[in-house]
Motif scaffolding. Structure first.
Motif, PDB file in Angstrom:
ATOM      1  N   UNK A  67       0.852  -1.190   0.000  1.00  0.00           N
ATOM      2  CA  UNK A  67       0.000   0.000   0.000  1.00  0.00           C
ATOM      3  C   UNK A  67       0.885   1.237   0.000  1.00  0.00           C
ATOM      4  N   UNK A  68       0.356   2.302  -0.568  1.00  0.00           N
ATOM      5  CA  UNK A  68       1.088   3.558  -0.582  1.00  0.00           C
ATOM      6  C   UNK A  68       1.069   4.196   0.800  1.00  0.00           C
ATOM      7  N   UNK A 500      17.551  -1.654  14.801  1.00  0.00           N
ATOM      8  CA  UNK A 500      17.868  -1.606  13.382  1.00  0.00           C
ATOM      9  C   UNK A 500      16.667  -2.104  12.584  1.00  0.00           C
ATOM     10  N   UNK A 501      16.039  -1.226  11.842  1.00  0.00           N
ATOM     11  CA  UNK A 501      14.857  -1.619  11.083  1.00  0.00           C
ATOM     12  C   UNK A 501      15.244  -2.383   9.830  1.00  0.00           C
ATOM     13  N   UNK A 502      14.353  -3.316   9.457  1.00  0.00           N
ATOM     14  CA  UNK A 502      14.511  -4.043   8.215  1.00  0.00           C
ATOM     15  C   UNK A 502      13.881  -3.300   7.054  1.00  0.00           C
ATOM     16  N   UNK A 503      13.552  -4.023   6.008  1.00  0.00           N
ATOM     17  CA  UNK A 503      13.113  -3.393   4.762  1.00  0.00           C
ATOM     18  C   UNK A 503      11.649  -2.982   4.767  1.00  0.00           C
ATOM     19  N   UNK A 504      10.797  -3.661   5.552  1.00  0.00           N
ATOM     20  CA  UNK A 504       9.354  -3.446   5.418  1.00  0.00           C
ATOM     21  C   UNK A 504       8.664  -3.385   6.777  1.00  0.00           C
ATOM     22  N   UNK A 505       7.507  -2.789   6.794  1.00  0.00           N
ATOM     23  CA  UNK A 505       6.634  -2.860   7.962  1.00  0.00           C
ATOM     24  C   UNK A 505       5.251  -3.293   7.510  1.00  0.00           C
ATOM     25  N   UNK A 506       4.524  -3.974   8.424  1.00  0.00           N
ATOM     26  CA  UNK A 506       3.235  -4.568   8.114  1.00  0.00           C
ATOM     27  C   UNK A 506       2.226  -4.095   9.155  1.00  0.00           C
ATOM     28  N   UNK A 507       0.995  -3.889   8.727  1.00  0.00           N
ATOM     29  CA  UNK A 507       0.022  -3.425   9.711  1.00  0.00           C
ATOM     30  C   UNK A 507      -1.413  -3.735   9.308  1.00  0.00           C
ATOM     31  N   UNK A 508      -2.243  -3.776  10.348  1.00  0.00           N
ATOM     32  CA  UNK A 508      -3.688  -3.939  10.191  1.00  0.00           C
ATOM     33  C   UNK A 508      -4.371  -2.704  10.770  1.00  0.00           C
ATOM     34  N   UNK A 509      -5.334  -2.184  10.040  1.00  0.00           N
ATOM     35  CA  UNK A 509      -6.083  -1.007  10.476  1.00  0.00           C
ATOM     36  C   UNK A 509      -7.519  -1.407  10.770  1.00  0.00           C
ATOM     37  N   UNK A 542      -7.078 -14.689   7.652  1.00  0.00           N
ATOM     38  CA  UNK A 542      -6.293 -14.774   6.417  1.00  0.00           C
ATOM     39  C   UNK A 542      -6.207 -13.445   5.675  1.00  0.00           C
ATOM     40  N   UNK A 543      -6.710 -12.373   6.243  1.00  0.00           N
ATOM     41  CA  UNK A 543      -6.632 -11.064   5.588  1.00  0.00           C
ATOM     42  C   UNK A 543      -5.169 -10.645   5.456  1.00  0.00           C
ATOM     43  N   UNK A 544      -4.809 -10.151   4.296  1.00  0.00           N
ATOM     44  CA  UNK A 544      -3.434  -9.703   4.070  1.00  0.00           C
ATOM     45  C   UNK A 544      -3.164  -8.433   4.856  1.00  0.00           C
ATOM     46  N   UNK A 545      -1.952  -8.334   5.387  1.00  0.00           N
ATOM     47  CA  UNK A 545      -1.533  -7.118   6.069  1.00  0.00           C
ATOM     48  C   UNK A 545      -1.156  -6.064   5.029  1.00  0.00           C
ATOM     49  N   UNK A 546      -1.381  -4.810   5.365  1.00  0.00           N
ATOM     50  CA  UNK A 546      -0.854  -3.720   4.553  1.00  0.00           C
ATOM     51  C   UNK A 546       0.655  -3.700   4.735  1.00  0.00           C
ATOM     52  N   UNK A 547       1.395  -3.424   3.669  1.00  0.00           N
ATOM     53  CA  UNK A 547       2.848  -3.435   3.751  1.00  0.00           C
ATOM     54  C   UNK A 547       3.436  -2.260   2.995  1.00  0.00           C
ATOM     55  N   UNK A 548       4.440  -1.631   3.598  1.00  0.00           N
ATOM     56  CA  UNK A 548       5.170  -0.538   2.962  1.00  0.00           C
ATOM     57  C   UNK A 548       6.645  -0.687   3.297  1.00  0.00           C
TER      58      UNK A 548
END
Length: 571
Positions: A67-68, A500-509, A542-548
């Protein structure tokens, strides 16, 4: 762009832990250069043995959809410092209650949902019904030594007196066997409330000893399946069986109205009998004692100075202290603002009150179990709305922050008020299938799944509407649960210190619907909503997490009175 923390802060950090100053990378929300390693705090007395079975958590990456990032200006910043551990997170915090009047709990979908929820602890056999409950009697049965009618608070006979049985086959009531079966099916353990009221209204020559022996027999028959027990339910309240008794029928000289001193004295008799029973079958149990959650100076007649009387009489006999809390003003048609403010304004004073009660009585502080909690707000279906779910997130966050490690929400199912009750699942609600998950279910599910095994320190700047609870996983990931108590959407920036953060973060709203004014009975998860008029998406697991990508910064939009559950990759 890189920016150094202030020189003063660097000197303070260096003096405190002899580490190199942390450099915060404003481009991805994490740290570059050396970081300070976290240290677990000592186990608080209020947590005690409830953390004995603590285990680290491994984060499992969900399916994702890119997601943007929000383009609106950020209105708040959350800074989480992974060098500052607030508390380990106990699996015993996510418990729930069942009661004996909402079916046999054999419905396959219900069992599946409870298993997914993973409460870990399920309390039985109910709240106030515990004090009229006889676990080994058939439907309609009662001991020969109980009165036909109990007394109301005003001293009059209660024509609605009824006793509850555990050996039942009725489809509307759960048996003890099916309670144990539910625990096994859902990978849960139990906490059982034994019948203290029987020690008061019993008609035998020695009602206290009789009731204590009866409780001990349940411990023997349980044979180690249950570690946690408590004696009675809210016995300080004039609504409880045994609060007031007919002294003309009592045979051991008890007073008409129960006092804390008397309950504390009786508790020791119960505890001795129950521990002897546990020893007889080769197990160890923990036994809780009933306290008030707030100042009891103005309580009902017998409940005045309850904690002082209980603790002075019981001494060191209890293994833990039991409190209940329904947070909002009783029976008030409270607004969302009132409801959501109570998590922080009530939890800390509750713990202070319990601590002060022990100090005043001159006894040692024990671990605290809040094995009933919810909201009293009513009149607009607040209890079954998504606001109750937001409140649940805030309560869990505050309990962890205040170092409480055992809690059970009231309750799995309730019914009787046509959709204005405490049940996490619907029951006897017009037009709604029994055991449909209500909004709070989804908030509790995502909280436990995406909150780590340690709470870490976090602060919020720029908005008083945003509340943050940060966590870390033993597998290395960072988590932040964000609540927007305000009535407008907010864009929030998240910065991590000493991580140290990795490449992506994931979230549910999660956010509420548009029905029923401020108290929607619906919740959407990443824009997935329910198929009916109540609850949330059936596909929640099974809902996909938003990822940026973390590159360029970590930003999320939190809807008005919404919640975001976010986890960031490790490097």
């Amino acid at each position: 762009m890189l920016s150094l923390v202030s020189l003063a802060a660097c000197k303070k950090d260096k003096a405190a832990d002899q580490t190199t100053p942390v450099v915060v990378d404003q481009g991805n929300g994490g740290a570059t250069g050396p970081i300070t390693s976290p240290t677990d705090p000592a186990v608080a007395v209020s947590q005690g043995f409830f953390l004995d079975d603590w285990q680290g958590k491994t984060f499992t990456r969900p399916s994702v959809q890119s997601v943007a990032k929000p383009t609106a200006s950020s209105s708040a910043t959350v800074t989480a410092d992974f060098a500052q551990v607030v508390s380990k997170v106990s699996k015993n915090l996510f418990g729930n209650n069942m009661n004996p009047f909402t079916g046999q709990y054999t419905d396959a979908d219900l069992v599946k949902n409870i298993t997914n929820l993973s409460p870990n602890i399920i309390r039985a056999p109910g709240g106030s019904l515990s004090d009229v409950y006889f676990y080994d009697l058939p439907s309609g049965g009662k001991p020969t030594d109980v009165p036909a009618q109990l007394l109301k608070a005003d001293g009059s006979a209660d024509p609605a007196t009824g006793y509850w049985s555990g050996m039942v086959a009725d489809n509307w009531s759960i048996s003890v066997a099916n309670y144990y079966s539910l625990l096994q099916k859902t990978n849960s353990t139990g906490i059982i409330t034994v019948n203290y009221g029987y020690a008061r209204y019993g008609l035998s020559d020695h009602p206290v000893e009789t009731a204590a022996h009866y409780a001990a027999q349940w411990v023997r028959n349980d044979r180690g399946r249950t570690k946690l027990w408590e004696v009675g339910n809210e016995n300080f309240g004039n609504w409880e069986a045994g609060y007031r008794i007919d002294v003309s029928k009592n045979k051991d000289g008890q007073p008409e109205i129960l006092t804390g001193q008397l309950y504390g004295t009786h508790f020791k008799v119960f505890a001795d009998s129950m521990r002897k029973a546990a020893s007889d079958v080769g197990v160890t149990i923990k036994i809780g004692i009933v306290l008030t959650e707030t100042n009891d100076q103005n309580n009902t007649t017998g409940g005045q100075n309850w904690n002082a009387g209980v603790l002075s009489a019981a001494g060191s006999s209890p293994d833990f202290f039991v409190v209940h809390n329904y947070y909002t003003p009783y029976n008030q048609n409270s607004t969302p603002e009132v409801i959501l403010a109570t998590a922080s304004s009530v939890t800390s004073p509750m713990l202070s009150w319990v601590t002060n009660s022990a100090q005043t009585a001159g006894v040692a502080q024990k671990p605290v179990a809040m094995d009933e909690w919810n909201i009293f707000a009513t009149g607009s279906k607040q209890q079954v709305s998504y606001i109750a779910g937001v409140h649940a997130v805030l309560v869990l966050g505050e309990l962890i922050k205040n170092q409480v490690s055992m809690a059970c929400r009231w309750d799995l199912a309730n019914g009787g008020s046509d959709g204005n009750d405490h049940g996490l699942f619907s029951y006897q609600q017009t037009g709604v299938t029994d055991f449909t998950p209500r909004p709070a279910f989804y908030y509790l599910y995502y909280f436990q799944k995406y909150f780590g095994d340690r709470m870490i320190s976090s602060t919020v700047s720029g908005s008083t509407d945003i509340v943050s609870y940060a966590s870390s996983f033993s597998s290395g990931e960072a988590g932040v649960t964000l609540v927007n108590k305000g009535s407008t959407d907010k864009v929030v920036t998240i910065n991590f210190k000493n991580y140290y953060t990795g490449a992506s973060y994931y979230y549910y709203t999660l956010k509420g619907g548009t029905d029923n004014g401020s108290f929607s009975g619906k919740v959407t998860v990443n824009n997935n909503g329910p198929s009916g008029d109540v609850g949330g998406p059936t596909s929640y697991a099974t809902i996909a997490a938003s990822s940026s990508a973390t590159s360029g910064g970590i930003f999320v939009t939190i809807p008005a009175r919404g919640v975001v559950f976010l986890v960031c990759d490790k490097k």
